[in-house]
Scaffold this active site. Structure first.
Site, short mmCIF file in Angstrom:
data_model
loop_
_atom_site.label_atom_id
_atom_site.label_comp_id
_atom_site.label_asym_id
_atom_site.label_seq_id
_atom_site.Cartn_x
_atom_site.Cartn_y
_atom_site.Cartn_z
N CYS A 193 0.89 -1.17 0.00
CA CYS A 193 0.00 0.00 0.00
C CYS A 193 0.91 1.21 0.00
O CYS A 193 1.61 1.48 0.98
CB CYS A 193 -0.91 -0.01 1.23
SG CYS A 193 -1.96 1.45 1.37
N GLU A 246 -3.95 1.67 -6.14
CA GLU A 246 -3.03 0.73 -6.77
C GLU A 246 -3.01 1.03 -8.26
O GLU A 246 -3.94 1.66 -8.80
CB GLU A 246 -3.43 -0.72 -6.53
CG GLU A 246 -3.14 -1.24 -5.13
CD GLU A 246 -1.65 -1.35 -4.82
OE1 GLU A 246 -0.82 -1.05 -5.71
OE2 GLU A 246 -1.32 -1.72 -3.68
#
Length: 221
Positions: free
Chosen positions: A2, A104
């Protein structure tokens, strides 16, 4: 992994959600990046719930400076109980990291397409986090944190093979309480079920760390 996320919940709403008396002066963030300050929720010395700002990128208290690879902004859930950089924090210094969701990038050759992964109803989430307090280079106090990640579910792996651990409200107190035995928390270190968080393509404005505004979350049809 992340590497970017958003947190735009107003301070009063954040305090109500987590049951804290703190009302920190937090501006909305649409593009939080490693080494930047962001809110975390932890248990204070008096046993109360605190909302504090911490650097995203853990520095263990026993480290005089960040490791050569840089601040530790993610911690793998599979090894967090044993890896020297994280095991002390996992044992006694767990936190929640409020977020709207995270970004992402889908790779197709040299093309990188950003997606924002969030709850379908737009409600905030709380990532599993670890925190530390160490001295900074000037001798001051450095609060730092790391997001715990785990293997992504098959349905998500076209974007990435890692996913932040999401702690649901029923488990917040257990996760935050220092006396909770770490072994009893390992069952939480899993990705959320399919459908709890969903991706949507967003503007490539988020690609630049200097861009931190609502346009980063603009949906792309």
């Amino acid at each position: 992994m992340c590497g970017r996320y958003a947190v735009t919940l107003p301070p009063d709403a954040m305090a109500t959600l987590f049951g804290s008396a703190d009302r920190p002066n937090l501006a909305p963030r649409w593009n939080v990046a490693p080494t930047q300050l962001a809110p975390m929720v932890a248990i204070g010395q008096a046993g109360d719930t605190r909302i504090l700002q911490a650097r995203w990128g853990l520095r263990p208290a026993w480290m005089a400076k960040d490791p050569p690879t840089g601040p530790l902004f993610n911690a793998r859930g599979e090894t967090v109980a044993d890896k020297p950089s994280f095991r002390t924090a996992f044992a006694r210094k767990r936190c929640l990291i409020p977020a709207d969701g995270f970004y992402e990038w889908k790779r197709d050759g040299k093309q990188r397409t950003p997606y924002f992964i969030a709850r379908p109803d737009g409600q905030p989430v709380a990532f599993a986090g670890l925190w530390e307090a160490a001295k900074d280079e000037d001798g001051g106090l450095l609060l730092s944190m790391s997001i715990v990640t785990t293997a992504a579910r098959e349905s998500f792996r076209e974007l990435h093979d890692r996913f932040p651990v999401v702690i649901e409200p029923d488990h917040w107190r257990m996760w935050l309480t220092a006396s909770t035995p770490p072994d009893t928390l390992k069952h939480l270190l899993v990705p959320p079920p399919d459908g709890v968080m969903v991706p949507r393509q967003v503007s490539d404005r988020v690609n630049k760390v200097s861009h931190d505004d609502a346009e980063c979350l603009k949906p792309i049809d």
